[in-house]
Scaffold this motif. Structure first.
Motif, PDB file in Angstrom:
ATOM      1  N   TRP A  69       0.862  -1.257   0.087  1.00 32.42           N
ATOM      2  CA  TRP A  69      -0.055  -0.136  -0.027  1.00 32.42           C
ATOM      3  C   TRP A  69       0.858   1.187  -0.062  1.00 32.42           C
ATOM      4  O   TRP A  69       0.766   2.005  -0.841  1.00 32.42           O
ATOM      5  CB  TRP A  69      -0.991   0.077   1.196  1.00 32.42           C
ATOM      6  CG  TRP A  69      -1.639   1.191   1.213  1.00 32.42           C
ATOM      7  CD1 TRP A  69      -2.754   1.664   0.727  1.00 32.42           C
ATOM      8  CD2 TRP A  69      -1.332   2.267   1.916  1.00 32.42           C
ATOM      9  NE1 TRP A  69      -3.302   2.798   1.044  1.00 32.42           N
ATOM     10  CE2 TRP A  69      -2.322   3.275   1.933  1.00 32.42           C
ATOM     11  CE3 TRP A  69      -0.206   2.873   2.764  1.00 32.42           C
ATOM     12  CZ2 TRP A  69      -2.491   4.525   2.433  1.00 32.42           C
ATOM     13  CZ3 TRP A  69      -0.403   4.271   3.375  1.00 32.42           C
ATOM     14  CH2 TRP A  69      -1.302   5.085   3.178  1.00 32.42           C
ATOM     15  N   LEU A  70       1.810   1.109   1.021  1.00 31.19           N
ATOM     16  CA  LEU A  70       2.957   2.444   1.137  1.00 31.19           C
ATOM     17  C   LEU A  70       3.388   2.661  -0.290  1.00 31.19           C
ATOM     18  O   LEU A  70       3.461   3.830  -1.053  1.00 31.19           O
ATOM     19  CB  LEU A  70       3.598   2.156   2.085  1.00 31.19           C
ATOM     20  CG  LEU A  70       4.709   3.235   2.617  1.00 31.19           C
ATOM     21  CD1 LEU A  70       4.065   4.464   2.930  1.00 31.19           C
ATOM     22  CD2 LEU A  70       5.928   2.608   3.404  1.00 31.19           C
ATOM     23  N   VAL A  72       2.897   1.706  -3.467  1.00 31.44           N
ATOM     24  CA  VAL A  72       1.911   1.961  -4.563  1.00 31.44           C
ATOM     25  C   VAL A  72       1.721   3.416  -4.289  1.00 31.44           C
ATOM     26  O   VAL A  72       1.319   4.085  -5.312  1.00 31.44           O
ATOM     27  CB  VAL A  72       0.787   0.917  -4.620  1.00 31.44           C
ATOM     28  CG1 VAL A  72      -0.142   1.475  -5.604  1.00 31.44           C
ATOM     29  CG2 VAL A  72       1.245  -0.511  -5.101  1.00 31.44           C
ATOM     30  N   THR A  73       1.079   3.651  -3.071  1.00 31.84           N
ATOM     31  CA  THR A  73       0.630   5.131  -2.880  1.00 31.84           C
ATOM     32  C   THR A  73       1.688   6.227  -3.302  1.00 31.84           C
ATOM     33  O   THR A  73       1.303   7.039  -4.051  1.00 31.84           O
ATOM     34  CB  THR A  73       0.210   5.256  -1.367  1.00 31.84           C
ATOM     35  OG1 THR A  73      -0.629   4.289  -1.258  1.00 31.84           O
ATOM     36  CG2 THR A  73      -0.424   6.735  -1.128  1.00 31.84           C
ATOM     37  N   LEU A  74       3.075   5.873  -3.005  1.00 30.38           N
ATOM     38  CA  LEU A  74       3.890   6.822  -3.260  1.00 30.38           C
ATOM     39  C   LEU A  74       4.442   6.882  -4.574  1.00 30.38           C
ATOM     40  O   LEU A  74       4.788   7.870  -5.121  1.00 30.38           O
ATOM     41  CB  LEU A  74       5.179   6.616  -2.290  1.00 30.38           C
ATOM     42  CG  LEU A  74       5.191   6.821  -0.568  1.00 30.38           C
ATOM     43  CD1 LEU A  74       6.211   6.085  -0.041  1.00 30.38           C
ATOM     44  CD2 LEU A  74       5.029   8.263  -0.486  1.00 30.38           C
ATOM     45  N   VAL A  76       2.325   6.124  -6.973  1.00 34.23           N
ATOM     46  CA  VAL A  76       1.391   7.101  -7.806  1.00 34.23           C
ATOM     47  C   VAL A  76       1.499   8.473  -7.565  1.00 34.23           C
ATOM     48  O   VAL A  76       1.538   9.344  -8.552  1.00 34.23           O
ATOM     49  CB  VAL A  76      -0.007   6.484  -7.390  1.00 34.23           C
ATOM     50  CG1 VAL A  76      -1.160   7.662  -7.701  1.00 34.23           C
ATOM     51  CG2 VAL A  76      -0.459   5.105  -7.677  1.00 34.23           C
TER      52      VAL A  76
END
Lengths: 86, 457, 194, 144
Positions: A69-70, A72-74, A76
């Motif tokens: 999650w971390l 992928v979020t960063l 994006v």
């Protein structure tokens, strides 16, 4: 849990936060500054996930979901920023 | 049947299915009016057929919910219903009120009906899905109160399980939110804003609690999986439902005059709304795979699995398809919405009702399950209806995409009626598929009349 | 505790109740969507976002980051303490974490106060819609996290948790760390990078 | 599994999570009520014709065929912008008046409602009011 390690991480996280803030305050912008900021965020998040949340000792699936999650979020955020440069 | 008072569920189920037939017949009339504009005009104008179609749907789903509640509450609470007589009395009042309302729709011009029923005193009529005369709405409130009184007291004096607690929360929420149907401000923006508190917070909120608990009940019965496991799932699913669904209301607040930040909030939370439906699908399949017994009622299991899949497709996928505000800008108020509505209502609420009816009806008639022959016919009904609804949805989606293109996106946007004519092929295909749906429904009903009691109660 | 785990096979489930983890994942998904929406909306309104970001008080954001990190550390220490059966110390660490939450909200109060008195609102412009939605939504999570921690603290104080049974505390702790984790991304994204 | 995942925690998360999001929703509702006066043209409701027009709209179940700001049935054209599409309130009134009572052979047609001139004024005033609501630039074009 090793409380000494927790304390060390706490100090490291505080320092990293101030570092991020300084980058902003000094007015550094651009790809290098943003990469630095995001890398710092990734390291901070990773520390929190591994040792504060305690996922270090949990099987890969769960750790992978949260670390994933971390990252992928960063990623994006980085991609969106990079697209904005053009 | 473990408790005598469960028998009151039976008339509810029968009436529900009868209204289901009425709903489909009027659906076919409307479908035909789409392509044969003056069919039955001016005797049954489109708006009248639509009122009957949608209101019959709502009423029969509610009837099914009530019947389901009367069936499962005594068994869950392990005690007889407080008052089976009250339950039966309310059944007849509800049925007669619904019947009179439909007669009113069909025989009197709507404006006259409004005048006759005192709409001037408390104007609530003429809003989508809430077309019922104000006195009918008041009647619904009375029936709902008596119903809730009956079942709540039953649970209070008996065992409280996750299933009956969640069911009661859902039903109370349903009743409380219905009170917003009496809120009708002159201001159109506020009118629409609170109208959705009934419509959205019903179907994407409290109804899902009812759905979840009925599904959980049937799963416990047909799979024999531990109650503990099923109840945990139930809580997780309904948490996800409300966490996403409450703020998901925002996807109705994009273009009705409400502030534009709703585009952000609505898009994000409704993008997450498929998650609980996906969890529900996993839940149903997981429990059936882990089953500890082979229940003789295969048809009920099929309906349960069908609910999981079709609710996910209809409510989850087809909902997501047009829920993000940049997409919805073009699709809002087109046949895409109709496509989603058809599959979502069928997949979630029609199927869960039929799942419970399928499970409970044989027991109410004194046997654990119907004969094989009867079950085969019921499964034919299942497949005919389900495949039909999939195709109806696909045709309406095609019509919708074409409509959006012709009327809203292309360089020379066509007027509404011109665009409608361009897509009439899909309306014809939808209508024929609707006929197959009706055949499926008739096969389903026929299955009730196939005799044979191979399996003892 | 540490020695016990070393060299053992990894645990199958994360600390705390699995139900909270389902909730945490749903929340992370919501925040992911919000962050992605922010990043890509910024793309279409670069100048507005870059200019408006300068009006934010990044020092307040930094102080809040320090507070949340400290709260997270406090909760981690509380869990470590209860595992060593130091129940009183554990309760105090929880109290410290709750205190950091209070500090966070006080800073937010002044930060919002300054913005609102300057006439800024949810529909001032696109940037502020995001700024307020994101930070307000996150702040509400801080409040929820504090409520959970209060329950946990109360139970700890009464001796409800021990080295053998601290499942409930880990459940609350995991939620609190999630709130922190989200802010770790939110702070640079909204306050700093441009 | 049973230890990692307890029904009581799941239940508490349900109650807590629901309450939390409900409160957020109510707060947003409050905010919406505060901010819509700048968008909803409520000052036009001072005109009794608009209010009367809404009631005619409702008691003839117009929403049963048409959409209004995209909500309703999808059988007949969008009316949120009909005053702009047809050009004037007069044109809207003329259209409503012109509907043949027996319909148009083979085609969809609006029923003839036999409205009085006053009723037509009221309906037109109502539709004019709706057309001025700030609907975030929806519909995408004049065809609705």
């Amino acid at each position: 849990m090793n409380t000494h390690l927790l304390n060390m991480l706490w100090v490291a996280l505080l320092v990293a936060t101030v570092l991020t803030w300084l980058i902003g305050k000094t007015g550094y912008t651009g790809p290098l500054a943003v990469s630095a900021i995001l890398v710092i965020a990734a390291i901070k998040g990773w520390m929190i996930i591994q040792d504060f949340m305690g996922l270090r000792r949990v099987r890969l699936l769960w750790r992978g979901i949260v670390v994933g999650w971390l990252l992928v979020t960063l990623a994006v955020i980085l991609i969106a920023y990079w697209l904005g440069l053009k | 049947m473990q408790y005598k008072s469960q028998a009151v569920a039976k008339p509810y189920f029968v009436a529900a299915i009868a209204l289901f037939v009425a709903q489909i017949l009027f659906g076919l009339i409307m479908g035909l009016q789409y392509v044969w504009g003056d069919f039955l005009f001016p005797y049954i104008p489109f708006n009248v057929a639509r009122m009957v179609h949608t209101n019959a749907l709502i009423v029969w789903l509610l009837m099914g919910f009530m019947g389901a509640t009367y069936y499962l509450i005594p068994e869950e609470a392990e005690t007889e219903l407080v008052s089976p007589k009250l339950a039966l009395a309310m059944f007849w009042i509800f049925l007669v009120a619904a019947g009179l309302t439909v007669v009113g729709y069909l025989t009197v011009p709507y404006a006259r009906l409004a005048a006759m029923t005192g709409n001037d005193l408390l104007p609530t009529m003429g809003r989508e899905f809430l077309e019922q005369p104000t006195i009918t709405k008041l009647g619904i409130v009375v029936v709902a109160l008596a119903f809730l009184f009956n079942v709540t007291l039953t649970v209070l004096k008996g065992r409280k399980t996750a299933i009956n607690t969640v069911l009661l929360i859902g039903l109370w929420g349903l009743a409380v939110l219905f009170l917003f149907s009496f809120v009708n401000p002159h201001n159109v923006v506020r009118d629409k804003f609170y109208w959705w508190w009934v419509v959205h917070l019903w179907v994407e909120g409290v109804w899902e609690l009812v759905l979840g608990s009925i599904l959980a009940f049937v799963l416990i019965k047909v799979t024999g999986v531990d109650r503990e496991v099923i109840e945990k799932w139930l809580y997780v699913i309904i948490t996800l439902t409300l966490v996403t669904g409450i703020l998901g209301t925002g996807h109705h607040y994009y273009w009705i005059g409400t502030p534009e930040y709703w585009q952000l909030i609505g898009s994000i939370f409704s993008a997450l709304e498929p998650i609980p439906f996906f969890a529900m699908t996993l839940f149903a399949f997981n429990m059936v795979n882990k089953r500890r017994r082979e229940h003789p009622n295969k048809a009920a299991t099929l309906w349960v699995l069908g609910t999981g899949v079709m609710a996910f497709l209809g409510a989850g996928v087809w909902g997501f398809l047009h829920t993000l505000s940049p997409v919805n800008y073009y699709t809002h108020g087109t046949q895409i919405t109709a496509a989603h509505g058809h599959m979502a209502f069928y997949g979630a609420y029609v199927m869960v009702n039929l799942a419970l009816i399928s499970y409970a009806m044989p027991i109410l008639r004194g046997r654990a399950a119907n004969s094989n022959k009867s079950q085969v016919a019921e499964m034919w009904g299942f497949w005919l209806m389900t495949v039909s609804i999939v195709f109806i949805t696909l045709f309406l989606t095609a019509a919708g995409i074409l409509q959006v293109w012709l009327q809203r996106v292309s360089d020379n946007p066509l007027p509404f009626m011109v665009a409608q004519e361009q897509v009439s092929l899909f309306y014809w295909m939808r209508e024929w598929t609707g006929v197959i749906f009706l055949i499926g429904l008739l096969v389903y009903i026929w299955s009730f009349f196939i005799p044979g009691e191979e399996k003892a109660a | 505790m540490n020695a016990q785990h070393r060299g053992h096979a990894p645990r199958p489930y994360p600390p705390g109740d699995l139900a909270i983890w389902v909730f945490i994942l749903a929340e992370l998904a919501a925040f992911f969507a919000l962050f992605a929406a922010y990043a890509f909306t910024r793309l279409r309104h670069l100048e507005l976002f870059n200019e408006m970001q300068k009006t934010l008080d990044s020092t307040a954001g930094m102080i809040n980051t320090l507070l949340l990190i400290s709260g997270s550390w406090g909760v981690a220490r509380a869990v470590a303490a209860v595992k060593a059966n130091h129940v009183r110390a554990s309760a105090n660490w929880l109290l410290m974490a709750i205190g950091s939450g209070v500090g966070f909200l006080i800073v937010k109060y002044f930060e919002y106060g300054a913005k609102f008195s300057a006439g800024v609102g949810l529909d001032t412009n696109l940037f502020y819609t995001f700024y307020i939605s994101l930070t307000m939504f996150h702040a509400l999570h801080v409040v929820l996290g504090m409520v959970i921690l209060l329950f946990v603290w109360n139970k700890t104080r009464r001796g409800g948790y021990s080295a053998h049974d601290h499942h409930g505390m880990e459940t609350g702790a995991s939620y609190w760390h999630m709130v922190d984790l989200v802010w770790i991304v939110l702070f640079p994204l909204v306050y700093v990078m441009r | 599994m049973s230890e990692a995942f307890t029904t009581s925690t799941a239940r508490n998360i349900f109650y807590g999570g629901t309450l939390f999001f409900l409160l957020v929703f109510l707060a947003l509702t409050y905010q919406t009520e505060q901010s819509i006066p700048s968008r909803d043209r409520r000052e036009m409701l001072a005109d009794a014709k608009v209010v009367a027009g809404k009631k005619i709209w409702e008691t003839n179940n117009c929403i049963g065929c048409h959409t209004l700001l995209g909500e309703g049935a999808y059988f007949a054209p969008e009316l949120g912008n009909v005053v702009k599409r047809l050009g004037s309130e007069e044109a809207v009134k003329a259209f409503i008046k012109s509907r043949p009572p027996e319909g148009v052979p083979g085609r969809r047609s609006m029923p003839q409602f036999n409205f009085t001139d006053q009723q037509l004024d009221e309906i037109a005033a109502f539709l004019k009011y709706v057309s001025e609501i700030n609907s975030a630039k929806w519909p995408p074009n004049i065809q609705g």
